[in-house]
Write a protein that holds these residues in place. Structure first.
Motif, PDB file in Angstrom:
ATOM      1  N   ILE A   9       0.869  -1.183   0.000  1.00 28.98           N
ATOM      2  CA  ILE A   9       0.000   0.000   0.000  1.00 28.98           C
ATOM      3  C   ILE A   9       0.904   1.231   0.000  1.00 28.98           C
ATOM      4  O   ILE A   9       2.037   1.186   0.479  1.00 28.98           O
ATOM      5  N   THR A  10       0.385   2.322  -0.573  1.00 23.50           N
ATOM      6  CA  THR A  10       1.179   3.535  -0.720  1.00 23.50           C
ATOM      7  C   THR A  10       0.500   4.709  -0.039  1.00 23.50           C
ATOM      8  O   THR A  10      -0.715   4.885  -0.144  1.00 23.50           O
ATOM      9  N   MET A  11       1.302   5.487   0.668  1.00 26.52           N
ATOM     10  CA  MET A  11       0.833   6.707   1.313  1.00 26.52           C
ATOM     11  C   MET A  11       1.665   7.887   0.808  1.00 26.52           C
ATOM     12  O   MET A  11       2.837   7.725   0.460  1.00 26.52           O
ATOM     13  N   LEU A  12       1.059   9.063   0.792  1.00 28.62           N
ATOM     14  CA  LEU A  12       1.765  10.281   0.409  1.00 28.62           C
ATOM     15  C   LEU A  12       2.008  11.113   1.661  1.00 28.62           C
ATOM     16  O   LEU A  12       1.062  11.562   2.313  1.00 28.62           O
ATOM     17  N   LEU A  13       3.269  11.309   1.991  1.00 28.71           N
ATOM     18  CA  LEU A  13       3.657  12.093   3.162  1.00 28.71           C
ATOM     19  C   LEU A  13       4.199  13.437   2.698  1.00 28.71           C
ATOM     20  O   LEU A  13       5.074  13.503   1.830  1.00 28.71           O
ATOM     21  N   VAL A  14       3.688  14.518   3.271  1.00 28.11           N
ATOM     22  CA  VAL A  14       4.142  15.870   2.934  1.00 28.11           C
ATOM     23  C   VAL A  14       4.932  16.414   4.117  1.00 28.11           C
ATOM     24  O   VAL A  14       4.385  16.607   5.208  1.00 28.11           O
ATOM     25  N   LEU A  15       6.215  16.646   3.899  1.00 30.25           N
ATOM     26  CA  LEU A  15       7.107  17.139   4.951  1.00 30.25           C
ATOM     27  C   LEU A  15       7.386  18.621   4.743  1.00 30.25           C
ATOM     28  O   LEU A  15       7.583  19.067   3.614  1.00 30.25           O
ATOM     29  N   GLN A  16       7.400  19.379   5.840  1.00 29.63           N
ATOM     30  CA  GLN A  16       7.787  20.780   5.783  1.00 29.63           C
ATOM     31  C   GLN A  16       9.283  20.878   6.076  1.00 29.63           C
ATOM     32  O   GLN A  16       9.752  20.407   7.109  1.00 29.63           O
ATOM     33  N   VAL A  17      10.017  21.485   5.155  1.00 26.79           N
ATOM     34  CA  VAL A  17      11.472  21.537   5.261  1.00 26.79           C
ATOM     35  C   VAL A  17      11.911  22.895   5.780  1.00 26.79           C
ATOM     36  O   VAL A  17      11.585  23.924   5.191  1.00 26.79           O
ATOM     37  N   HIS A  18      12.649  22.887   6.885  1.00 29.92           N
ATOM     38  CA  HIS A  18      13.182  24.113   7.480  1.00 29.92           C
ATOM     39  C   HIS A  18      14.675  24.201   7.210  1.00 29.92           C
ATOM     40  O   HIS A  18      15.336  23.208   6.917  1.00 29.92           O
ATOM     41  N   THR A  19      15.213  25.392   7.355  1.00 31.37           N
ATOM     42  CA  THR A  19      16.666  25.580   7.354  1.00 31.37           C
ATOM     43  C   THR A  19      17.053  26.155   8.697  1.00 31.37           C
ATOM     44  O   THR A  19      16.208  26.612   9.466  1.00 31.37           O
ATOM     45  N   ASP A  20      18.351  26.173   8.980  1.00 28.16           N
ATOM     46  CA  ASP A  20      18.825  26.713  10.255  1.00 28.16           C
ATOM     47  C   ASP A  20      18.571  28.200  10.357  1.00 28.16           C
ATOM     48  O   ASP A  20      18.497  28.758  11.445  1.00 28.16           O
ATOM     49  N   ASP A  21      18.423  28.857   9.205  1.00 26.90           N
ATOM     50  CA  ASP A  21      18.314  30.311   9.211  1.00 26.90           C
ATOM     51  C   ASP A  21      16.875  30.806   9.235  1.00 26.90           C
ATOM     52  O   ASP A  21      16.633  31.992   9.369  1.00 26.90           O
ATOM     53  N   ALA A  22      15.919  29.894   9.085  1.00 24.63           N
ATOM     54  CA  ALA A  22      14.537  30.345   8.996  1.00 24.63           C
ATOM     55  C   ALA A  22      13.612  29.404   9.728  1.00 24.63           C
ATOM     56  O   ALA A  22      13.619  28.209   9.514  1.00 24.63           O
ATOM     57  N   GLY A  23      12.798  29.974  10.596  1.00 26.42           N
ATOM     58  CA  GLY A  23      11.828  29.160  11.305  1.00 26.42           C
ATOM     59  C   GLY A  23      10.629  28.837  10.441  1.00 26.42           C
ATOM     60  O   GLY A  23       9.918  27.884  10.669  1.00 26.42           O
ATOM     61  N   ALA A  29      17.595  16.101 -11.271  1.00 26.87           N
ATOM     62  CA  ALA A  29      18.870  15.449 -10.962  1.00 26.87           C
ATOM     63  C   ALA A  29      19.208  15.588  -9.478  1.00 26.87           C
ATOM     64  O   ALA A  29      19.726  14.648  -8.854  1.00 26.87           O
ATOM     65  N   GLU A  30      18.916  16.752  -8.896  1.00 26.28           N
ATOM     66  CA  GLU A  30      19.189  16.961  -7.477  1.00 26.28           C
ATOM     67  C   GLU A  30      18.310  16.070  -6.608  1.00 26.28           C
ATOM     68  O   GLU A  30      18.766  15.532  -5.596  1.00 26.28           O
ATOM     69  N   ALA A  31      17.046  15.908  -7.014  1.00 28.75           N
ATOM     70  CA  ALA A  31      16.147  15.034  -6.262  1.00 28.75           C
ATOM     71  C   ALA A  31      16.634  13.591  -6.305  1.00 28.75           C
ATOM     72  O   ALA A  31      16.628  12.882  -5.288  1.00 28.75           O
ATOM     73  N   ASN A  67      16.095  11.172   7.723  1.00 32.33           N
ATOM     74  CA  ASN A  67      17.302  11.358   6.912  1.00 32.33           C
ATOM     75  C   ASN A  67      16.996  12.131   5.634  1.00 32.33           C
ATOM     76  O   ASN A  67      17.762  13.000   5.212  1.00 32.33           O
ATOM     77  N   ILE A  68      15.870  11.814   5.014  1.00 31.66           N
ATOM     78  CA  ILE A  68      15.460  12.513   3.799  1.00 31.66           C
ATOM     79  C   ILE A  68      15.159  13.975   4.111  1.00 31.66           C
ATOM     80  O   ILE A  68      15.576  14.890   3.386  1.00 31.66           O
ATOM     81  N   LYS A  69      14.444  14.206   5.205  1.00 30.63           N
ATOM     82  CA  LYS A  69      14.098  15.581   5.598  1.00 30.63           C
ATOM     83  C   LYS A  69      15.348  16.394   5.903  1.00 30.63           C
ATOM     84  O   LYS A  69      15.465  17.559   5.499  1.00 30.63           O
ATOM     85  N   GLU A  70      16.302  15.791   6.605  1.00 30.46           N
ATOM     86  CA  GLU A  70      17.544  16.486   6.953  1.00 30.46           C
ATOM     87  C   GLU A  70      18.362  16.792   5.702  1.00 30.46           C
ATOM     88  O   GLU A  70      18.923  17.895   5.562  1.00 30.46           O
ATOM     89  N   ALA A  71      18.442  15.830   4.780  1.00 32.34           N
ATOM     90  CA  ALA A  71      19.196  16.052   3.543  1.00 32.34           C
ATOM     91  C   ALA A  71      18.556  17.159   2.712  1.00 32.34           C
ATOM     92  O   ALA A  71      19.256  17.984   2.112  1.00 32.34           O
ATOM     93  N   ALA A  72      17.229  17.202   2.684  1.00 30.30           N
ATOM     94  CA  ALA A  72      16.527  18.253   1.937  1.00 30.30           C
ATOM     95  C   ALA A  72      16.767  19.611   2.582  1.00 30.30           C
ATOM     96  O   ALA A  72      16.944  20.616   1.888  1.00 30.30           O
ATOM     97  N   SER A  73      16.784  19.646   3.911  1.00 28.80           N
ATOM     98  CA  SER A  73      17.045  20.892   4.624  1.00 28.80           C
ATOM     99  C   SER A  73      18.445  21.414   4.314  1.00 28.80           C
ATOM    100  O   SER A  73      18.640  22.605   4.069  1.00 28.80           O
ATOM    101  N   GLN A  74      19.424  20.514   4.303  1.00 28.80           N
ATOM    102  CA  GLN A  74      20.796  20.912   3.990  1.00 28.80           C
ATOM    103  C   GLN A  74      20.913  21.408   2.553  1.00 28.80           C
ATOM    104  O   GLN A  74      21.617  22.375   2.269  1.00 28.80           O
ATOM    105  N   HIS A  75      20.197  20.727   1.637  1.00 29.37           N
ATOM    106  CA  HIS A  75      20.206  21.164   0.241  1.00 29.37           C
ATOM    107  C   HIS A  75      19.611  22.560   0.114  1.00 29.37           C
ATOM    108  O   HIS A  75      20.168  23.426  -0.584  1.00 29.37           O
ATOM    109  N   LEU A  76      18.490  22.803   0.800  1.00 32.76           N
ATOM    110  CA  LEU A  76      17.829  24.098   0.726  1.00 32.76           C
ATOM    111  C   LEU A  76      18.713  25.193   1.309  1.00 32.76           C
ATOM    112  O   LEU A  76      18.838  26.273   0.740  1.00 32.76           O
ATOM    113  N   GLN A  77      19.354  24.887   2.426  1.00 31.57           N
ATOM    114  CA  GLN A  77      20.234  25.867   3.052  1.00 31.57           C
ATOM    115  C   GLN A  77      21.424  26.183   2.154  1.00 31.57           C
ATOM    116  O   GLN A  77      21.847  27.336   2.036  1.00 31.57           O
ATOM    117  N   HIS A  78      21.973  25.147   1.511  1.00 30.04           N
ATOM    118  CA  HIS A  78      23.094  25.367   0.589  1.00 30.04           C
ATOM    119  C   HIS A  78      22.660  26.223  -0.589  1.00 30.04           C
ATOM    120  O   HIS A  78      23.395  27.131  -1.012  1.00 30.04           O
TER     121      HIS A  78
END
Length: 325
Positions: free
Chosen positions: A72-86, A131-133, A155-166
């Motif tokens: 079975i498949t579920m769709l999860l929507v994560l909110q991605v934060h960076t260290d500089d923005a709440g 390609a980044e995804a 891990n996915i959320k943290e990697a996305a946060s680091q990508h966004l911050q970069h």
């Protein structure tokens, strides 16, 4: 979002299936908002039916493989934060999670104790290229047993946060260039700093990599002593740069390890025709390894004669007496 059966399938052993259903229930309990987790009603009904089957003795209800869904498949929507923005407005990440419930009927599940691991598929967000995804997902370590999907999600959320911050930090220099123009009224500020000693790689890298954010060029000579020279369009740019280095970049370094003193500051006027004052350095660089052999037990003592010769080639030989005395 449900996966129809393909070929002859058989459910996982009840003990293993209960582990998988427990993961699903926990996922539903953790993400309770409608905008966080999307699951079709038919999927929820099927999961509930499986739960009753696992807790009962009737094995006939799923005897026919046509009644069995491989996953079975579920769709999860994560909110991605960076260290500089709440705030994470607009920075969402959609993740399809496919949770296996059955295997091919030819597969021997005797002795199986752990369920197959979930599969994750990242839907390309607007702030990330295809390609980044793909690269982000390829970099995520996944638990081979599949018993803990939540570690993978984090891990996915943290990697996305680091990508966004970069991505934001890469975009920052363009904004800084407007704040710190190449020159103000065609004048140029050149400032010389003296370090009794500077050797830590991180400290040296911070001095070099952060300078362009403030429109600064120049050089760093690490060792004993250390010399830093920066050129900028305004005194404000130089002062803001050093304030950032001392309070932010070196914020976790003891005060006695970040001794630095300003030795000489000069304002270079524009040419007679009004042309901008010329910079001696086209960019910011470290020259420690380019001046030749160093002295001392640890080969960290600089030969100031070599630095003077290097500066003389750039028309700055007279600065040495003002910096070192």
């Amino acid at each position: 979002m449900d996966d129809s059966s393909s070929g002859a399938m058989k459910l996982l052993p009840k003990e293993v299936l209960e582990i998988q259903l427990g993961q699903i229930e926990l996922l539903l309990a953790m993400y309770t908002l409608e905008e966080e987790l999307f699951v079709e009603d038919s999927v929820l009904a099927y999961v509930d039916e499986l739960g009753h089957w696992c807790s009962g003795d009737d094995d006939t209800i799923f005897a026919r493989s046509a009644r069995i869904r491989p996953s079975i498949t579920m769709l999860l929507v994560l909110q991605v934060h960076t260290d500089d923005a709440g705030s994470s407005s607009g920075n969402s990440l959609k993740l399809d999670i496919s949770i296996p419930l059955a295997v091919d009927s030819s597969q021997d599940v005797t002795g199986m104790e752990e369920p197959p691991r979930p599969k994750f598929r990242l839907q390309q967000p607007t702030w990330m290229s295809k390609a980044e995804a793909a690269q982000l997902m390829a970099s995520i370590p996944q638990d081979e047993s599949g018993s803990d999907m939540f570690t993978t999600i984090e891990n996915i959320k943290e990697a996305a946060s680091q990508h966004l911050q970069h991505s934001q930090s890469v975009a920052a220099p363009a904004e800084e260039e407007e704040k710190y123009p190449t020159s103000t009224n065609n004048t140029l500020i050149r400032v010389w700093f003296y370090f009794p000693s500077i050797s830590t790689r991180a400290k040296r890298d911070d001095l070099v990599t952060n300078a362009p954010r403030y429109g600064l060029t120049g050089f760093l000579l690490a060792g004993k002593p250390g010399i830093l020279c920066v050129e900028g369009g305004s005194a404000q740019a130089v002062d803001d740069y050093m304030r950032f280095i001392k309070t932010e970049s070196w914020g976790d370094i003891p005060a006695h390890h970040k001794k630095v003193s300003e030795r000489y500051r000069e304002t270079l006027e524009p040419g007679a025709d009004g042309s901008p004052a010329a910079r001696a350095f086209p960019d910011m660089q470290e020259i420690t390894d380019t001046l030749g052999e160093r002295r001392g037990e640890r080969a960290n003592r600089n030969d100031m004669r070599l630095l003077e010769a290097w500066l003389t080639e750039r028309g700055l030989g007279d600065a040495m007496t003002k910096v070192l005395i």
